[in-house]
Design an enzyme around this catalytic site. Structure first.
Site, PDB file in Angstrom:
ATOM      1  N   HIS A   1       0.855  -1.193   0.000  1.00 57.31           N
ATOM      2  CA  HIS A   1       0.000   0.000   0.000  1.00 57.31           C
ATOM      3  C   HIS A   1       0.886   1.236   0.000  1.00 57.31           C
ATOM      4  O   HIS A   1       1.672   1.463   0.931  1.00 57.31           O
ATOM      5  CB  HIS A   1      -0.902   0.004   1.232  1.00 57.31           C
ATOM      6  CG  HIS A   1      -1.733   1.245   1.365  1.00 57.31           C
ATOM      7  ND1 HIS A   1      -2.704   1.591   0.450  1.00 57.31           N
ATOM      8  CD2 HIS A   1      -1.715   2.239   2.290  1.00 57.31           C
ATOM      9  CE1 HIS A   1      -3.262   2.733   0.813  1.00 57.31           C
ATOM     10  NE2 HIS A   1      -2.688   3.145   1.935  1.00 57.31           N
TER      11      HIS A   1
ATOM     12  N   GLY B   1       3.041   4.990   4.197  1.00 55.90           N
ATOM     13  CA  GLY B   1       2.548   5.656   5.398  1.00 55.90           C
ATOM     14  C   GLY B   1       1.109   5.263   5.665  1.00 55.90           C
ATOM     15  O   GLY B   1       0.451   4.631   4.835  1.00 55.90           O
TER      16      GLY B   1
ATOM     17  N   SER C   1      -2.923   5.454   6.231  1.00 52.85           N
ATOM     18  CA  SER C   1      -3.979   6.026   5.400  1.00 52.85           C
ATOM     19  C   SER C   1      -4.316   7.434   5.880  1.00 52.85           C
ATOM     20  O   SER C   1      -4.483   7.678   7.071  1.00 52.85           O
ATOM     21  CB  SER C   1      -5.218   5.132   5.455  1.00 52.85           C
ATOM     22  OG  SER C   1      -6.245   5.651   4.644  1.00 52.85           O
ATOM     23  N   GLY C   2      -4.401   8.384   4.927  1.00 50.82           N
ATOM     24  CA  GLY C   2      -4.759   9.751   5.259  1.00 50.82           C
ATOM     25  C   GLY C   2      -3.597  10.658   5.593  1.00 50.82           C
ATOM     26  O   GLY C   2      -3.799  11.837   5.906  1.00 50.82           O
ATOM     27  N   VAL C   3      -2.360  10.155   5.517  1.00 50.24           N
ATOM     28  CA  VAL C   3      -1.204  10.975   5.877  1.00 50.24           C
ATOM     29  C   VAL C   3      -0.823  11.938   4.762  1.00 50.24           C
ATOM     30  O   VAL C   3      -0.074  12.900   4.988  1.00 50.24           O
ATOM     31  CB  VAL C   3       0.000  10.078   6.247  1.00 50.24           C
ATOM     32  CG1 VAL C   3       0.646   9.490   5.003  1.00 50.24           C
ATOM     33  CG2 VAL C   3       1.017  10.824   7.101  1.00 50.24           C
ATOM     34  N   GLY C   4      -1.322  11.714   3.546  1.00 49.67           N
ATOM     35  CA  GLY C   4      -1.068  12.645   2.455  1.00 49.67           C
ATOM     36  C   GLY C   4      -0.202  12.106   1.337  1.00 49.67           C
ATOM     37  O   GLY C   4       0.441  12.882   0.617  1.00 49.67           O
ATOM     38  N   LYS C   5      -0.179  10.799   1.153  1.00 45.33           N
ATOM     39  CA  LYS C   5       0.673  10.194   0.111  1.00 45.33           C
ATOM     40  C   LYS C   5       0.213  10.614  -1.281  1.00 45.33           C
ATOM     41  O   LYS C   5       1.028  11.040  -2.120  1.00 45.33           O
ATOM     42  CB  LYS C   5       0.640   8.659   0.248  1.00 45.33           C
ATOM     43  CG  LYS C   5       1.154   8.135   1.575  1.00 45.33           C
ATOM     44  CD  LYS C   5       1.191   6.619   1.601  1.00 45.33           C
ATOM     45  CE  LYS C   5      -0.185   5.991   1.490  1.00 45.33           C
ATOM     46  NZ  LYS C   5      -1.060   6.322   2.645  1.00 45.33           N
TER      47      LYS C   5
ATOM     48  N   ASP D   1      -2.012   4.015  -4.476  1.00 43.99           N
ATOM     49  CA  ASP D   1      -2.794   3.170  -3.572  1.00 43.99           C
ATOM     50  C   ASP D   1      -2.218   1.769  -3.425  1.00 43.99           C
ATOM     51  O   ASP D   1      -1.855   1.347  -2.341  1.00 43.99           O
ATOM     52  CB  ASP D   1      -4.263   3.097  -4.003  1.00 43.99           C
ATOM     53  CG  ASP D   1      -5.124   2.449  -2.927  1.00 43.99           C
ATOM     54  OD1 ASP D   1      -5.038   2.888  -1.768  1.00 43.99           O
ATOM     55  OD2 ASP D   1      -5.862   1.499  -3.248  1.00 43.99           O
TER      56      ASP D   1
ATOM     57  N   GLU E   1      -6.219   8.873  -6.413  1.00 45.99           N
ATOM     58  CA  GLU E   1      -7.376   9.200  -5.575  1.00 45.99           C
ATOM     59  C   GLU E   1      -7.029  10.349  -4.646  1.00 45.99           C
ATOM     60  O   GLU E   1      -6.062  10.277  -3.886  1.00 45.99           O
ATOM     61  CB  GLU E   1      -7.807   7.987  -4.746  1.00 45.99           C
ATOM     62  CG  GLU E   1      -8.982   8.291  -3.836  1.00 45.99           C
ATOM     63  CD  GLU E   1      -9.140   7.300  -2.695  1.00 45.99           C
ATOM     64  OE1 GLU E   1     -10.018   7.529  -1.843  1.00 45.99           O
ATOM     65  OE2 GLU E   1      -8.370   6.329  -2.644  1.00 45.99           O
TER      66      GLU E   1
ATOM     67  N   ARG F   1      18.763  14.092  12.178  1.00 50.73           N
ATOM     68  CA  ARG F   1      18.984  15.455  11.691  1.00 50.73           C
ATOM     69  C   ARG F   1      20.267  15.574  10.859  1.00 50.73           C
ATOM     70  O   ARG F   1      20.505  16.599  10.239  1.00 50.73           O
ATOM     71  CB  ARG F   1      19.026  16.430  12.869  1.00 50.73           C
ATOM     72  CG  ARG F   1      17.733  16.457  13.665  1.00 50.73           C
ATOM     73  CD  ARG F   1      17.777  17.480  14.771  1.00 50.73           C
ATOM     74  NE  ARG F   1      17.868  18.839  14.240  1.00 50.73           N
ATOM     75  CZ  ARG F   1      17.886  19.927  15.017  1.00 50.73           C
ATOM     76  NH1 ARG F   1      17.822  19.801  16.339  1.00 50.73           N
ATOM     77  NH2 ARG F   1      17.983  21.124  14.480  1.00 50.73           N
TER      78      ARG F   1
END
Length: 312
Positions: free
Chosen positions: A138, A153, A155-159, A177, A202, A243
């Site tokens: 995914h 990442g 779902s909904g994290v902004g991929k 997706d 999507e 960092r």
């Protein structure tokens, strides 16, 4: 799981079917190809019957020297229940004994005009590609400056939104997706989209969009080698994030390990620009330029050893 049958090989290389038509649906389970020279001489003790059998000028010229009874016997043994197909190279004449045995045991006999070595190489490459281990992940796969970047990442994290912004900047979408991944060699992972989702992206609130229709054919590509994985996650103030970039994390997919970076996401961070820089920095590292190691070296040079401090 992707499977290959004898008919696939026949159609791919435009081969002529001579006999054994009932067996064109036989499965080919290995990319190895056998040239049955020893078998023509009567040695079947270690006969690799599950491989495609390739007969060239050498094997057939020796076969013509055999007595009639041995000819029939050898071809019956060659056309076993496990043999997926027998291929004759150089457009040579197919022996009648082979035609009879193949029709009796339903083993397809095919003919190519190519030389034995050239056809063997092409068939091996085709079978290795088709029979390579495959999995699905995914995520989103994008070609960024020639680097195949797999964005993963929750779902909904902004991929998908990040991929859309990268496409607007001139980079190319491979899959959204669901990314199907095939291992075509050692540390060689190739990602491609499922046929149902090809060229589609999507975006929550908008729905399904066709990237090729909106941005043109140059905005998509059918497959890409995966060389960098970037995981997007929501910013966690209690978590330590690298960092300097001295530590390199790896992620294992099938039997290959791929470099992985974790990028925290929060308002105000331009994730697409960060991914662009990550791809360019990855290319520089492969060329021998490592900014983190150079910074560490400069820092070490600036530190004054303890014995020099004692002298003051």
């Amino acid at each position: 799981m992707i499977q290959v049958i004898a008919k696939d090989v026949m159609e791919k290389f435009n081969l002529e079917l001579v006999s054994g038509e009932a067996g064109v649906g036989r499965y080919i389970t290995t990319s190895d190809i056998s040239r049955p020279g020893l078998e023509m001489a009567g040695y079947f003790t270690h006969y690799p019957a599950d491989r495609v059998q390739l007969l060239g000028k050498t094997e057939l010229s020796f076969f013509e020297m055999l007595p009639e009874e041995e000819k029939r016997s050898r071809m019956k043994q060659l056309c076993s229940d496990e043999t997926p197909a027998i291929i004759i190279s150089r457009d040579l004449d197919v022996p009648q004994e082979l035609i009879d045995a193949s029709n009796e045991n339903h083993v397809p006999v095919l003919v190519t005009k190519l030389t034995t070595t050239r056809f063997s190489s092409r068939l091996t490459n085709f079978l290795e590609s088709k029979l390579a281990p495959t999995t699905a992940i995914h995520g989103v796969l994008v070609d960024v400056y020639g680097i195949g970047v797999l964005i993963i990442g929750k779902s909904g994290v902004g991929k998908s939104e990040t991929a859309l912004e990268l496409v607007k900047k001139g980079h190319r979408l491979v899959a959204d997706d669901s990314v199907e991944i095939r291992q075509e060699g050692e540390n060689m992972l190739v990602g491609f989209p499922p046929p149902l989702l090809e060229h589609l992206l999507e975006i929550r609130g908008i729905g399904i969009i066709d990237i090729m229709t909106l941005f043109g054919a140059s905005a998509v590509r059918p497959y890409k080698r995966i060389t960098l994985i970037i995981e997007l996650e929501n910013w966690d103030p209690d978590k330590f994030y690298d960092r300097l970039g001295l530590d390199e994390e790896k992620m294992k997919i099938i039997d290959s390990e791929v470099t992985k970076l974790t990028i925290p996401v929060q308002p105000g961070r331009n994730v697409s620009v960060i991914i662009e820089v990550a791809a360019m920095n990855y290319r520089l590292k492969k060329m021998g330029v490592n900014a983190a190691e150079e910074f560490s070296r400069r820092l070490d040079d600036m530190l004054v050893p303890n014995d020099e401090i004692d002298d003051y």
